[in-house]
Write an enzyme that holds these catalytic residues in place. Structure first.
Site, PDB file in Angstrom:
ATOM      1  N   HIS A 123       0.877  -1.173   0.000  1.00  0.00           N
ATOM      2  CA  HIS A 123       0.000   0.000   0.000  1.00  0.00           C
ATOM      3  C   HIS A 123       0.919   1.229   0.000  1.00  0.00           C
ATOM      4  CE1 HIS A 123      -2.844   2.917   1.768  1.00  0.00           C
ATOM      5  NE2 HIS A 123      -3.819   2.068   1.491  1.00  0.00           N
ATOM      6  N   ASP A 200       2.992  -4.761   8.121  1.00  0.00           N
ATOM      7  CA  ASP A 200       1.790  -3.953   7.941  1.00  0.00           C
ATOM      8  C   ASP A 200       0.610  -4.912   8.113  1.00  0.00           C
ATOM      9  OD1 ASP A 200      -0.494  -2.833   6.886  1.00  0.00           O
ATOM     10  OD2 ASP A 200       0.452  -2.062   5.077  1.00  0.00           O
ATOM     11  N   GLN A 203      -4.607  -5.358   7.003  1.00  0.00           N
ATOM     12  CA  GLN A 203      -5.596  -6.311   6.499  1.00  0.00           C
ATOM     13  C   GLN A 203      -5.591  -7.620   7.279  1.00  0.00           C
ATOM     14  OE1 GLN A 203      -7.897  -5.634   4.266  1.00  0.00           O
ATOM     15  NE2 GLN A 203      -7.077  -3.597   3.910  1.00  0.00           N
ATOM     16  N   LYS A 226     -10.591  -1.315  10.692  1.00  0.00           N
ATOM     17  CA  LYS A 226     -10.732  -2.517   9.859  1.00  0.00           C
ATOM     18  C   LYS A 226     -11.021  -3.742  10.721  1.00  0.00           C
ATOM     19  CE  LYS A 226      -7.476  -0.748   6.424  1.00  0.00           C
ATOM     20  NZ  LYS A 226      -8.225  -0.261   5.270  1.00  0.00           N
ATOM     21  N   CYS A 364      -4.802   2.350  -3.668  1.00  0.00           N
ATOM     22  CA  CYS A 364      -3.561   2.909  -3.095  1.00  0.00           C
ATOM     23  C   CYS A 364      -2.380   1.968  -3.282  1.00  0.00           C
ATOM     24  CB  CYS A 364      -3.724   3.267  -1.614  1.00  0.00           C
ATOM     25  SG  CYS A 364      -4.935   4.547  -1.337  1.00  0.00           S
TER      26      CYS A 364
END
Lengths: 407, 143
Positions: A123, A200, A203, A226, A364
């Protein structure tokens, strides 16, 4: 054993509405998930009963607010299996977590000629902070390539590693394609050359069991919104021994031990990295989201979402003109696709006309889209409250859209 | 040639037939895009794109017999349809007509709720660019 989806749906007020005269089908969960009533209640409850500034107030409300605030930190510690709650810092979100590491760890330890490794799947929030750091320091950004399925090429990654590698920052699960990276192998390989590693987890955190001790990552960044929690809030996990070597991020209240005009000494972690009054209400409400996930269980959530993804693939691949993008073996519940000769915006708009909310565009991840020679994709992403009958509606709409364009 | 107002009234009655059915409305807009004349490949360049649109929109203009002739294209069918609506109203008119045109059909057909706020901003940029071209031709004409 399946989940009682109707019962779960009942906990989410926003799902029960019509859009353009059709029942809402919300498939934009990789962008943000909806919030259960318990999160909304916790937020209202805080402002109705407990609102006050935390950590220093000498009164009952401040005491309660502080206690609830720190209870969320403890809940997150358990959620990701950190050794201690102090290893969890509250941020605005994943983006801020990554920027914090780039601005503090990066500025202190990355020097001219050093190398930072990311992957093609990243991203923009896991690209730009490192580009900025590299530009400032004269360091070099290296990119792990991927195959056609959207999986990183591990052997190529190993070739990029060297004693010059200071940091590897890689996405745990791709937001655009859903690919789950082999992060344990990546972490071990990075550590073998003495590099630190950031995951990261924007998700992955809502779909996968996260155990930062078993993973042995140095940093793990994720967002509350999220994870069925409030927007504008996230967490950065860091190993204590790494956090302690880092300078503070921002200056202000809360992060100090003692201030004189000549010199300031800094507070201990986590407060060293939490300057200013934090997002108290949202932090407190976030615990209700964590409780919601724990109650159902990550394994049950993952099993349900896997079933939805498999079902969606079965239904959609039968449609002439359907082109899946990202076909990794190991995926979270993200289905990226295009319809023959149609721009993703047009597809998204027509799905919206049918009450189906998806994301369209580059997500993104422009370098990733460029790798596939695409302007963008349509992305349907599933959460615990989605059902097979909703996927039937998606398949029916996609089929109709594809027919119109092919006629 | 019908007046700007007459054409706008026509558009409004066409959209009235579609009613509240969002899907048919979107299909209709996408079909309208097919009526745009072929856009010259050599003009598909960065200088001719309209800033502020989510999708790519190319717009060029020249003047034939005191009237402004526009050509436009986009990479998305819906945007092509939107720009074809604008050109249907404003193409091949004198600069001052274009500059003074009150585009009431936009509100009358409820464009905002059809295309949403993000595309509405892009649509406003298209109108602005069309009027800027007209203004430039008028300035040249009077110089």
């Amino acid at each position: 054993m399946g989940l009682d989806i109707e019962k779960i749906r009942g906990l989410f007020p926003v799902l029960h509405q019509e859009v353009h005269g059709k029942p809402l089908v919300y498939f934009d969960n990789a962008a943000t998930t909806q919030k259960p009533q318990a999160v909304l209640d916790a937020l209202t409850n805080y402002y109705e009963k407990d609102n006050s500034n935390i950590h220093r107030g000498a009164h009952a409300l401040a005491d309660r607010a502080t206690r609830y605030f720190e209870e969320t930190r403890e809940a997150i510690q358990q959620f990701i299996n950190a050794r201690e709650a102090a290893e969890v810092i509250f941020t605005k979100g994943t983006t801020e977590g990554i920027n914090l590491v780039a601005s503090t760890y990066g500025r202190k330890f990355v020097e001219k000629g050093d190398e930072i490794i990311i992957s093609t799947l990243e991203h923009h929030s896991n690209i730009v902070p490192w580009q900025m750091l590299c530009e400032e320091k004269g360091a070099i950004l290296k990119i792990i390539p991927i195959n056609e399925a959207g999986e990183i090429l591990f052997e190529e990654f190993e070739k990029l590693l060297s004693p010059k590698t200071k940091l590897v920052s890689i996405v745990h699960a791709s937001n655009a394609l859903g690919t789950i990276n082999p992060v344990k192998q990546v972490i071990d390989a990075a550590h073998a050359v003495g590099a630190k590693i950031l995951l990261d987890g924007a998700q992955s955190s809502s779909h996968l069991q996260i155990d930062v001790q078993a993973l042995d990552c140095d940093f793990f960044a994720f967002s509350a919104h999220k994870l069925y929690g409030p927007t504008g809030l996230g967490c950065l996990y860091g190993k204590r021994e790494v956090f302690e070597t880092m300078p503070p991020y921002q200056g202000g209240g809360e992060m100090i031990k003692e201030v004189t005009f000549e010199k300031t000494t800094y507070n201990e972690i986590p407060f060293k990295f939490e300057a200013g009054t934090p997002n108290i209400g949202d932090v407190i409400a976030f615990k209700a989201a964590i409780d919601f996930i724990n109650e159902i269980g990550k394994n049950a959530i993952k099993a349900h979402e896997d079933e939805l993804l498999t079902y969606a693939n079965e239904q959609l691949t039968q449609i002439k003109g359907f082109i899946p993008v990202g076909t990794a073996k190991d995926k979270v519940s993200v289905l990226s696709f295009n319809i023959n000769a149609m721009h993703p915006y047009d597809v998204g708009m027509m799905l919206d006309a049918n009450g189906i909310a998806v994301r369209t565009g580059h997500h993104c991840t422009q370098p990733l889209m460029k790798r596939f020679g695409l302007e963008g994709t349509v992305r349907a992403s599933f959460a615990v409250y989605n059902s097979k009958s909703e996927i039937d509606k998606l398949a029916e709409s996609v089929s109709r859209i594809a027919r119109i364009k092919n006629k | 040639m019908s007046s700007i107002q007459e054409i706008q009234d026509e558009i409004v009655s066409e959209f009235e037939i579609l009613g509240d059915d969002k899907e048919s409305t979107i299909y209709y807009i996408m079909e309208l895009g097919g009526s745009l004349e072929d856009f010259p490949e050599s003009e598909r360049i960065e200088e001719n794109t309209i800033k502020g649109c989510q999708s790519k929109v190319w717009l060029i203009a020249d003047k034939e017999d005191s009237k402004v002739h526009f050509q436009a294209d986009s990479n998305t069918d819906i945007t092509k349809g939107l720009i074809s609506l604008l050109l249907r109203v404003l193409n091949n008119r004198r600069p001052e007509e274009i500059i003074n045109a009150k585009l009431d059909f936009v509100e009358r057909i409820g464009m905002g709720s059809i295309i949403g706020s993000q595309r509405s901003n892009g649509f406003a940029s298209m109108i602005k660019q069309i009027k800027l071209y007209a203004l430039a031709f008028q300035t040249k004409q009077n110089a």
